[in-house]
Write a protein that holds these residues in place. Structure first.
Motif, PDB file in Angstrom:
ATOM      1  N   MET A   9       6.997  -4.346  15.944  1.00  0.00           N
ATOM      2  CA  MET A   9       5.851  -3.583  15.459  1.00  0.00           C
ATOM      3  C   MET A   9       6.230  -2.132  15.192  1.00  0.00           C
ATOM      4  O   MET A   9       5.766  -1.529  14.229  1.00  0.00           O
ATOM      5  N   LEU A  10       7.097  -1.555  16.026  1.00  0.00           N
ATOM      6  CA  LEU A  10       7.535  -0.181  15.805  1.00  0.00           C
ATOM      7  C   LEU A  10       8.428  -0.062  14.578  1.00  0.00           C
ATOM      8  O   LEU A  10       8.558   1.014  14.003  1.00  0.00           O
ATOM      9  N   GLN A  11       9.034  -1.153  14.157  1.00  0.00           N
ATOM     10  CA  GLN A  11       9.874  -1.160  12.956  1.00  0.00           C
ATOM     11  C   GLN A  11       9.055  -1.418  11.685  1.00  0.00           C
ATOM     12  O   GLN A  11       9.604  -1.523  10.605  1.00  0.00           O
ATOM     13  N   GLY A  12       7.736  -1.553  11.826  1.00  0.00           N
ATOM     14  CA  GLY A  12       6.876  -1.734  10.668  1.00  0.00           C
ATOM     15  C   GLY A  12       6.390  -3.151  10.434  1.00  0.00           C
ATOM     16  O   GLY A  12       5.675  -3.417   9.467  1.00  0.00           O
ATOM     17  N   TYR A  13       6.781  -4.079  11.288  1.00  0.00           N
ATOM     18  CA  TYR A  13       6.326  -5.459  11.137  1.00  0.00           C
ATOM     19  C   TYR A  13       4.858  -5.563  11.533  1.00  0.00           C
ATOM     20  O   TYR A  13       4.367  -4.820  12.369  1.00  0.00           O
ATOM     21  N   GLY A  14       4.173  -6.494  10.923  1.00  0.00           N
ATOM     22  CA  GLY A  14       2.794  -6.791  11.271  1.00  0.00           C
ATOM     23  C   GLY A  14       2.623  -8.289  11.404  1.00  0.00           C
ATOM     24  O   GLY A  14       3.488  -9.073  11.008  1.00  0.00           O
ATOM     25  N   LEU A  15       1.508  -8.681  11.965  1.00  0.00           N
ATOM     26  CA  LEU A  15       1.243 -10.104  12.171  1.00  0.00           C
ATOM     27  C   LEU A  15       0.703 -10.710  10.885  1.00  0.00           C
ATOM     28  O   LEU A  15      -0.313 -10.277  10.349  1.00  0.00           O
ATOM     29  N   THR A  16       1.414 -11.708  10.374  1.00  0.00           N
ATOM     30  CA  THR A  16       1.007 -12.412   9.159  1.00  0.00           C
ATOM     31  C   THR A  16       0.537 -13.806   9.558  1.00  0.00           C
ATOM     32  O   THR A  16       1.234 -14.519  10.265  1.00  0.00           O
ATOM     33  N   THR A  17      -0.645 -14.151   9.114  1.00  0.00           N
ATOM     34  CA  THR A  17      -1.206 -15.474   9.357  1.00  0.00           C
ATOM     35  C   THR A  17      -1.465 -16.123   8.005  1.00  0.00           C
ATOM     36  O   THR A  17      -2.091 -15.522   7.140  1.00  0.00           O
ATOM     37  N   GLU A  38       3.469 -15.413  12.102  1.00  0.00           N
ATOM     38  CA  GLU A  38       4.761 -14.800  12.429  1.00  0.00           C
ATOM     39  C   GLU A  38       4.675 -13.301  12.141  1.00  0.00           C
ATOM     40  O   GLU A  38       3.857 -12.858  11.337  1.00  0.00           O
ATOM     41  N   TYR A  39       5.534 -12.528  12.795  1.00  0.00           N
ATOM     42  CA  TYR A  39       5.647 -11.108  12.464  1.00  0.00           C
ATOM     43  C   TYR A  39       6.475 -10.990  11.193  1.00  0.00           C
ATOM     44  O   TYR A  39       7.555 -11.562  11.088  1.00  0.00           O
ATOM     45  N   ASP A  40       5.959 -10.233  10.213  1.00  0.00           N
ATOM     46  CA  ASP A  40       6.592 -10.148   8.903  1.00  0.00           C
ATOM     47  C   ASP A  40       6.391  -8.747   8.332  1.00  0.00           C
ATOM     48  O   ASP A  40       5.556  -7.984   8.804  1.00  0.00           O
ATOM     49  N   LEU A  41       7.168  -8.427   7.311  1.00  0.00           N
ATOM     50  CA  LEU A  41       7.089  -7.128   6.649  1.00  0.00           C
ATOM     51  C   LEU A  41       6.297  -7.225   5.351  1.00  0.00           C
ATOM     52  O   LEU A  41       6.623  -8.036   4.490  1.00  0.00           O
ATOM     53  N   ALA A  42       5.262  -6.406   5.237  1.00  0.00           N
ATOM     54  CA  ALA A  42       4.501  -6.327   3.979  1.00  0.00           C
ATOM     55  C   ALA A  42       5.161  -5.272   3.105  1.00  0.00           C
ATOM     56  O   ALA A  42       5.765  -4.345   3.612  1.00  0.00           O
ATOM     57  N   PRO A  43       5.124  -5.321   1.826  1.00  0.00           N
ATOM     58  CA  PRO A  43       4.403  -6.275   0.978  1.00  0.00           C
ATOM     59  C   PRO A  43       5.251  -7.462   0.535  1.00  0.00           C
ATOM     60  O   PRO A  43       4.749  -8.345  -0.151  1.00  0.00           O
ATOM     61  N   SER A  65      -2.329 -24.931  -2.055  1.00  0.00           N
ATOM     62  CA  SER A  65      -2.551 -23.490  -2.113  1.00  0.00           C
ATOM     63  C   SER A  65      -2.200 -22.870  -0.767  1.00  0.00           C
ATOM     64  O   SER A  65      -2.089 -23.562   0.246  1.00  0.00           O
ATOM     65  N   VAL A  66      -2.030 -21.552  -0.788  1.00  0.00           N
ATOM     66  CA  VAL A  66      -1.724 -20.792   0.425  1.00  0.00           C
ATOM     67  C   VAL A  66      -2.579 -19.537   0.400  1.00  0.00           C
ATOM     68  O   VAL A  66      -2.663 -18.853  -0.613  1.00  0.00           O
ATOM     69  N   ARG A  67      -3.222 -19.247   1.522  1.00  0.00           N
ATOM     70  CA  ARG A  67      -3.912 -17.964   1.645  1.00  0.00           C
ATOM     71  C   ARG A  67      -3.423 -17.320   2.937  1.00  0.00           C
ATOM     72  O   ARG A  67      -3.191 -18.002   3.932  1.00  0.00           O
ATOM     73  N   PHE A  68      -3.265 -16.006   2.887  1.00  0.00           N
ATOM     74  CA  PHE A  68      -2.713 -15.332   4.056  1.00  0.00           C
ATOM     75  C   PHE A  68      -3.297 -13.942   4.217  1.00  0.00           C
ATOM     76  O   PHE A  68      -3.871 -13.369   3.285  1.00  0.00           O
ATOM     77  N   THR A  69      -3.147 -13.424   5.417  1.00  0.00           N
ATOM     78  CA  THR A  69      -3.564 -12.071   5.737  1.00  0.00           C
ATOM     79  C   THR A  69      -2.467 -11.413   6.554  1.00  0.00           C
ATOM     80  O   THR A  69      -1.683 -12.097   7.224  1.00  0.00           O
ATOM     81  N   HIS A  70      -2.406 -10.100   6.491  1.00  0.00           N
ATOM     82  CA  HIS A  70      -1.378  -9.343   7.201  1.00  0.00           C
ATOM     83  C   HIS A  70      -2.042  -8.175   7.907  1.00  0.00           C
ATOM     84  O   HIS A  70      -2.873  -7.484   7.315  1.00  0.00           O
ATOM     85  N   ARG A  71      -1.690  -7.954   9.161  1.00  0.00           N
ATOM     86  CA  ARG A  71      -2.290  -6.865   9.940  1.00  0.00           C
ATOM     87  C   ARG A  71      -1.218  -6.183  10.749  1.00  0.00           C
ATOM     88  O   ARG A  71      -0.530  -6.814  11.536  1.00  0.00           O
ATOM     89  N   LYS A  72      -1.064  -4.878  10.529  1.00  0.00           N
ATOM     90  CA  LYS A  72      -0.165  -4.095  11.373  1.00  0.00           C
ATOM     91  C   LYS A  72      -0.876  -3.815  12.685  1.00  0.00           C
ATOM     92  O   LYS A  72      -2.009  -3.345  12.688  1.00  0.00           O
ATOM     93  N   MET A  73      -0.212  -4.115  13.775  1.00  0.00           N
ATOM     94  CA  MET A  73      -0.818  -3.903  15.085  1.00  0.00           C
ATOM     95  C   MET A  73      -0.722  -2.433  15.495  1.00  0.00           C
ATOM     96  O   MET A  73      -1.681  -1.848  15.950  1.00  0.00           O
ATOM     97  N   ILE A  74       0.449  -1.867  15.361  1.00  0.00           N
ATOM     98  CA  ILE A  74       0.647  -0.445  15.630  1.00  0.00           C
ATOM     99  C   ILE A  74       1.633   0.086  14.605  1.00  0.00           C
ATOM    100  O   ILE A  74       2.395  -0.667  14.013  1.00  0.00           O
TER     101      ILE A  74
END
Length: 89
Positions: A9-17, A38-43, A65-74
């Motif tokens: 998370m400190l490296q910029g990863y966020g939780l992608t579902t 999984e933790y992933d890097l946007a965009p 089809s695939v739908r997803f969301t991404h949220r940076k925790m910190i």
């Protein structure tokens, strides 16, 4: 949350579902869903797109089809060191 996740998370990863909708190999009219997280890097989302490529090569159920969301925790700017703690009754 373990130490490894905090470092990510400190490296910029966020939780992608992602929710993947796919057809059953033997019953093409049946649509199922699979949730991947999984933790992933946007965009660019390299882990998500890597998983989708794996699915298309190895799994018999074709993707609908695939739908997803991404949220940076910190973010790195939100991290602060706490040197003391006060307890109030």
């Amino acid at each position: 949350m373990d130490h490894h996740e905090t470092e990510l998370m400190l490296q910029g990863y966020g939780l992608t579902t992602a929710e993947l909708f796919y057809r059953m190999p033997d019953y093409r009219s049946v649509l199922n869903s699979f949730v991947w997280q999984e933790y992933d890097l946007a965009p660019d989302h390299p882990k998500l797109f890597g998983f989708i490529e794996f699915w298309q090569k190895e799994i018999e159920g074709p993707l609908h089809s695939v739908r997803f969301t991404h949220r940076k925790m910190i973010a790195p700017g939100e991290w602060r060191n706490v040197t003391g703690e006060f307890t109030l009754h």
